[in-house]
Write an enzyme that holds these catalytic residues in place. Structure first.
Site: not given
Ligand code: PEP
Ligand code: MG
Length: 535
Positions: A118, A489
């Site tokens: 986080h 992403c």
């Molecule tokens: C990921 O898991 O790469 C993602 C973009 O989602 P998050 O980081 O919010 O789990």
């Protein structure tokens, strides 16, 4: 990540490259100029950095968000809020309840958590220096112990979000340098690159920065991040914890109202460009109250009736492995109406923007899917809103691919998805079986020192298994839909080495945190030029 070159050298190198390729007497091509500038050199100029070699290093954690920060130690988000001078927020790890303090602190230092934790993800999104997982630090009531040495709350420290160094006292730093040649160079990069570049942005302000930094849209809006403020957190907690349909329905209505305004801000800043909204994916532990604190408060007889109800609910919902627990679309299956409400809010916002003369373009993304039926059901919820909402027209509905299973059944998922976006943070976590919150503290350094791994796979995408899953997922997805658009992403979208591997695997776009957009644009240009030159 670290380069020994100073930011002055890097600025000179960029100035010289641009000058040599400019005007009637240019002696090199624009492509040559782009190839002469490394992403490391560009990186040097985008953030403040400490002068000279590191000194007075107390301990080293993970360089989680580049930049140099100097400030007084505070241990809680509230202390950070009250401070009138620069502070560094030191926490074991951060959660949405800390975000107000993270916002005002000049830097963030955690003793646990890795590059996809986080604290790291949020700090990187804002371009705020952060060092994570500095496990040589123990946090006391009013002090910290760094490898046995005591520092009081209020003492000044310096943190280097690039090297991960935590240093005693105030170290002198060089400011980020925004030389005009960077814009020229990046405009040349945009002319040659083939990979599209989007941003991971959750607020109007993130979107504004993204646009300035050259984003061609938003590739990931993490809607759970819209509930990170103190006023909003209770709404999502109520929605998750409530066992009464009435209370839950009221929380969903509050959610709709709050989200509508957030979406309007985002769509306004990104007018005319695609905005991919990911429906809620809250790792429950980040949103639930701390069970230990509630238990202690109960022991002191300090809980009122609401507090007792909260304690019971927190006990009921506690999970041993929250990152592989009630997350993503699973939560929506458990809480019917949740995703519909978010989509209603999104189209309410679309309506507002159209009335204001805007050109909103939205795409909807479903997180953490593992099966075609699960995805098809979620798609139906969204389509039911699309059919009934006055502002809804056809909208692309896609899925994240972030579990090995999803990558392997991508041909089935593609029947129900208009696009894929690989979530390489979770895909890395699940491929290695490495908890993204824990592994980088104790195990990763050991593994890197002993050369059991060549690189931290949360920093540079794993070129073997994870990339193989991405390649397989793309191939299988496109075996069902040959023109399926594919992006990524995860945090790797801002890492040049990863971008190269992901582009070779077949992604059409990368989405990264707003401050990393210039790096991604230059990296994408390098890839295109190298490809052209090798033919
Ligand atoms: C990921 O898991 O790469 C993602 C973009 O989602 P998050 O980081 O919010 O789990
Ligand atoms: Mg994920």
């Amino acid at each position: 990540m670290n380069s020994p070159e100073s930011s002055i050298d890097a600025a000179n190198a960029i100035r010289e490259s641009v000058a040599l390729a400019t005007g009637p007497n240019a002696t090199i091509s624009q492509d040559d100029a782009l190839m002469r500038v490394s992403t490391d050199q560009l990186e040097r100029l985008l953030h403040d950095s400490f002068e000279g070699p590191a000194k007075d290093v107390l301990t080293t954690g993970l360089g989680a968000s580049p930049g140099a920060a100097v400030g007084r130690i505070v241990l809680t988000a509230d202390e950070a809020m009250m401070a009138t001078d620069d502070v560094i927020l030191v926490r074991q790890e951060t959660s949405p309840a800390d975000v107000h303090g993270m916002q005002v602190a000049v830097g963030i230092l955690t003793t646990r958590g890795g590059l996809a934790s986080h604290a790291a993800v949020v700090a990187r999104g804002w371009g705020k220096p952060a060092v994570c997982g500095a496990d040589g630090i123990e946090i006391g009531e009013d002090h910290i112990l760094v490898n046995g040495e005591r520092l009081e709350v209020g003492d000044v420290i310096s943190i280097d979000g690039q090297s991960g160094h935590v240093m005693r006292g105030a170290i002198g730093s060089n400011q980020a340098e925004n030389i005009p040649e960077i814009d020229t160079l990046l405009s040349w990069a945009d002319e040659v690159r083939e990979l599209a570049i989007r941003a991971n942005a959750d607020t109007g302000e993130d979107a504004r920065v993204s646009r300035v930094n050259g984003a061609e849209g938003i590739g990931l809006c993490r809607t759970e991040h819209m509930f990170l403020t103190e006023e909003r957190l209770p709404i999502i907690r109520t929605m998750i914890l409530s066992s009464s349909p009435d209370i839950e329905a009221k929380a969903l209505q509050d959610l709709r109202e709050a989200q509508r305004h957030d979406f309007v801000d985002l769509l306004e800043e990104m007018d005319g460009l695609p905005v991919t909204v990911r429906l809620l994916d809250p790792p429950l532990h980040e949103f639930l109250p701390e069970l230990e604190e509630l238990v202690e408060a109960a022991a002191r007889n300090e809980l009122d009736a609401d507090g007792v109800a909260m304690l019971q609910a927190a006990r009921k919902w506690r999970e041993r492995n929250p990152m592989i627990g009630t997350r993503g679309v699973r939560l929506a299956w458990l809480k019917p109406g949740l995703y519909e409400m978010q989509v209603e809010a999104l189209f309410d916002a679309v309506q507002d923007r159209i009335s204001a003369g805007g050109q909103p373009i939205v795409e909807i993304m479903i997180p953490l899917t593992v099966s075609a039926k699960e995805l098809a059901g979620a798609r139906e919820w969204i389509e039911s809103v699309v059919q009934s909402h006055p502002a809804a027209t056809s909208v692309k509905i896609g899925t994240m691919v972030e579990t090995p299973r999803a990558a392997l059944v991508a041909d089935e998922l593609a029947h129900h998805a208009d696009f894929f976006s690989f979530g390489t943070n979770d895909l890395t976590q699940l491929t290695f079986g490495f908890s993204r919150d824990d592994i980088e503290n104790r195990i990763m350094n050991l593994y890197l020192e002993q050369e059991l791994l060549e690189a931290n796979p949360f920093q540079h995408v794993d070129p073997n298994a994870v990339i193989e899953l991405v390649r397989t997922g793309i191939e299988r997805g496109r075996s069902t839909k040959p023109d399926l658009p594919v992006g990524i992403c995860g945090e790797h979208g801002g890492d040049p080495a990863s971008i190269e591997l992901l582009a070779a695997a077949g992604v059409d776009y990368v989405s990264c945190s707003p401050p990393r957009l210039p790096i991604a644009r230059l990296a994408a240009a390098h890839i295109a030029i190298k490809a052209r030159r090798s033919h």
